[in-house]
Design a protein around this motif. Structure first.
Motif, PDB file in Angstrom:
ATOM      1  N   ALA A  45     -38.357 -87.574   5.459  1.00  0.00           N
ATOM      2  CA  ALA A  45     -37.972 -87.863   6.675  1.00  0.00           C
ATOM      3  C   ALA A  45     -37.266 -89.890   6.149  1.00  0.00           C
ATOM      4  O   ALA A  45     -36.915 -90.254   7.156  1.00  0.00           O
ATOM      5  N   ILE A  46     -38.518 -90.349   5.251  1.00  0.00           N
ATOM      6  CA  ILE A  46     -39.178 -92.411   5.560  1.00  0.00           C
ATOM      7  C   ILE A  46     -37.779 -92.600   4.855  1.00  0.00           C
ATOM      8  O   ILE A  46     -36.971 -93.407   5.152  1.00  0.00           O
ATOM      9  N   GLU A  47     -37.030 -91.223   4.055  1.00  0.00           N
ATOM     10  CA  GLU A  47     -35.751 -92.040   3.399  1.00  0.00           C
ATOM     11  C   GLU A  47     -34.365 -91.555   4.305  1.00  0.00           C
ATOM     12  O   GLU A  47     -32.963 -91.663   3.976  1.00  0.00           O
ATOM     13  N   TRP A  48     -34.496 -90.792   5.435  1.00  0.00           N
ATOM     14  CA  TRP A  48     -33.627 -90.198   6.201  1.00  0.00           C
ATOM     15  C   TRP A  48     -33.355 -91.590   7.581  1.00  0.00           C
ATOM     16  O   TRP A  48     -34.400 -91.791   7.610  1.00  0.00           O
ATOM     17  N   THR A  49     -32.035 -91.645   8.127  1.00  0.00           N
ATOM     18  CA  THR A  49     -31.921 -92.605   8.919  1.00  0.00           C
ATOM     19  C   THR A  49     -32.347 -91.822  10.224  1.00  0.00           C
ATOM     20  O   THR A  49     -33.367 -92.472  11.525  1.00  0.00           O
ATOM     21  N   THR A  50     -32.183 -90.532  10.449  1.00  0.00           N
ATOM     22  CA  THR A  50     -32.513 -89.852  11.623  1.00  0.00           C
ATOM     23  C   THR A  50     -33.927 -88.651  10.871  1.00  0.00           C
ATOM     24  O   THR A  50     -33.469 -88.132  10.100  1.00  0.00           O
ATOM     25  N   ALA A  51     -34.344 -87.691  11.627  1.00  0.00           N
ATOM     26  CA  ALA A  51     -34.749 -86.646  11.395  1.00  0.00           C
ATOM     27  C   ALA A  51     -34.029 -85.563  10.418  1.00  0.00           C
ATOM     28  O   ALA A  51     -33.338 -85.227  11.011  1.00  0.00           O
ATOM     29  N   PRO A  52     -34.356 -85.020   9.213  1.00  0.00           N
ATOM     30  CA  PRO A  52     -33.742 -84.413   8.880  1.00  0.00           C
ATOM     31  C   PRO A  52     -33.258 -82.828   9.215  1.00  0.00           C
ATOM     32  O   PRO A  52     -32.382 -82.175   8.469  1.00  0.00           O
ATOM     33  N   PHE A  53     -34.161 -82.693   9.432  1.00  0.00           N
ATOM     34  CA  PHE A  53     -33.967 -80.659  10.335  1.00  0.00           C
ATOM     35  C   PHE A  53     -33.630 -80.570  12.106  1.00  0.00           C
ATOM     36  O   PHE A  53     -33.710 -79.712  12.517  1.00  0.00           O
ATOM     37  N   GLN A  54     -32.467 -82.021  12.193  1.00  0.00           N
ATOM     38  CA  GLN A  54     -32.247 -81.455  13.803  1.00  0.00           C
ATOM     39  C   GLN A  54     -30.588 -82.464  13.071  1.00  0.00           C
ATOM     40  O   GLN A  54     -30.590 -83.635  12.329  1.00  0.00           O
ATOM     41  N   LEU A  55     -30.349 -81.960  13.223  1.00  0.00           N
ATOM     42  CA  LEU A  55     -27.943 -82.016  13.391  1.00  0.00           C
ATOM     43  C   LEU A  55     -28.046 -83.276  14.416  1.00  0.00           C
ATOM     44  O   LEU A  55     -28.523 -84.038  15.237  1.00  0.00           O
ATOM     45  N   ARG A  56     -28.109 -84.239  13.447  1.00  0.00           N
ATOM     46  CA  ARG A  56     -27.380 -85.408  14.234  1.00  0.00           C
ATOM     47  C   ARG A  56     -25.464 -85.718  13.479  1.00  0.00           C
ATOM     48  O   ARG A  56     -25.241 -85.054  12.706  1.00  0.00           O
ATOM     49  N   ARG A  57     -24.972 -85.819  14.651  1.00  0.00           N
ATOM     50  CA  ARG A  57     -23.474 -86.007  15.346  1.00  0.00           C
ATOM     51  C   ARG A  57     -23.168 -87.025  15.150  1.00  0.00           C
ATOM     52  O   ARG A  57     -23.603 -87.705  15.727  1.00  0.00           O
ATOM     53  N   ASP A  58     -22.139 -87.717  14.619  1.00  0.00           N
ATOM     54  CA  ASP A  58     -21.357 -89.175  14.453  1.00  0.00           C
ATOM     55  C   ASP A  58     -19.783 -88.644  14.441  1.00  0.00           C
ATOM     56  O   ASP A  58     -19.800 -88.805  13.249  1.00  0.00           O
TER      57      ASP A  58
END
Length: 374
Positions: A77-90
């Protein structure tokens, strides 16, 4: 549900390779049941993870398999902008672990199920979803072994690894192993009384390096990059302190083989070298970690022609990464790679897939259904 909504649900399951996958399997089974499609779930020998197989259309008629894996690689998770197991739409990008490799393909296939179920298929479309692909295709062999009892001999299997929806005809085979050398501990001031496992492993490491260099001289298959079989040592570990003779050392290595070369044969010289250490009093353990055969589908095959016609693009000759396709082919089922997303995004922080890529894959699967209904 749309493909994006399904993908959001699939990403929320942290189905990391080598861990239990009951939750994601149960959700997919229930989703299919809601559309009057029964899914068979087969527990693997590990006892805590399963494969899933479902048929839309007549199972006793040859049809097509849509094959994909439910597991993903780990995500820090520390390497991700947001939580890796929550889909984020941009915008058009959908971020999350497994979006490209390869839950996007699963989502597109599942989103197509309502249309396929209404199409009154004359030839079936099967869904074959596996576990632990990321550990060297450990789950799917158990599913492939059951195919003769589940359906008529398939016309082909489409493995949805990310290929930008362009068909791929070939990939290398792979074999990986773990070598453990056990010696005898002691004080470093008396090396004559111990057996240094690290020193012993050095001879095996040198043999692996020499063998890897020899492989660069051929044989060659120009469709691949690099065009020859390869071997590398990935990890080596041993010792507890500088003044203790190390009694244990482990080494992990892998070989990747061009078509026609058994990847296990590439590891054989290293295994033979390791066995020679027994004469000096060392204990040797050789463990196969994973193995899968190469894929080599002729461009003139019916499956290759079908995919070229449906995608409107000439298939790619070969890719460097491996898939479950070689295992299907080894079992007598023609197999080809074709899936949404780009392999360059896989296994990285902020992995993503585009909504347009999901839509293109769903349209492809629905078009395949239309052909199976004609």
């Amino acid at each position: 549900m749309t493909a994006t909504e399904i993908l959001e649900k699939l990403v929320s399951f942290a189905s990391v390779v080598g861990t239990p996958n009951h939750d994601i399997v149960a959700w997919i089974r229930d989703y299919l049941k809601a559309h009057n499609v029964e899914a068979a779930v087969f527990m693997g020998p590990e006892g805590d993870r399963s494969n899933l197989f479902a048929t839309i259309g007549p199972a006793d008629v040859p049809g097509y398999i849509l094959s994909g894996h439910m597991d993903v690689v780990q995500a820090e998770a520390i390497e991700w902008t947001t939580a890796p197991f929550q889909l984020r739409r941009d915008g058009e990008k959908l971020f999350g672990r497994g979006t490209t490799d390869m839950k996007g393909y699963l989502a597109a296939a599942l989103a197509a199920v309502p249309q396929l179920a209404k199409a009154k298929l004359k030839r079936p479309i099967h869904l074959a979803f596996s576990y632990d692909e990321e550990a060297g295709c450990r789950g799917v062999p158990h599913l492939i072994a059951r195919l003769p009892t589940l359906c008529a001999a398939p016309l082909g299997a489409i493995i949805g690894e990310p290929s930008n929806m362009r068909a791929v005809l070939a990939h290398k085979g792979k074999a990986a192993a773990r070598l453990t050398v056990r010696g005898r501990a002691g004080h470093s001031s008396r090396p004559d009384l111990g057996l240094n496992a690290v020193h012993a492993m050095a001879s095996v490491l040198n043999a692996a390096i020499e063998h890897a260099e020899n492989l660069t001289h051929g044989p060659f298959e120009q469709a691949f990059e690099p065009p020859y079989s390869s071997l590398q040592v990935g990890t080596i570990a041993g010792g507890k302190a500088i003044n203790i003779i190390p009694d244990l050392c482990t080494l992990e290595l892998e070989a990747r083989a061009i078509s026609g070369v058994n990847p296990d044969s590439l590891l054989a010289p290293i295994r033979q070298k390791a066995q020679t250490l027994r004469a000096a009093g060392f204990e040797i353990e050789w463990e196969e970690v994973s193995a899968y055969p190469a894929l080599a589908l002729p461009c003139e095959s019916a499956l290759a022609r079908l995919l070229e016609d449906m995608t409107g693009q000439t298939p790619i000759g070969a890719v460097s990464y491996g898939t479950e396709a070689g295992l299907f082919q080894a079992a007598g089922v023609d197999a080809i790679i074709c899936g949404p997303g780009d392999i360059g995004r896989a296994h990285k922080p902020d992995e993503f897939i585009l909504t347009s890529e999901l839509a293109a894959c769903q349209s492809f699967i629905e078009a395949l259904g239309a052909r199976c209904a004609a």
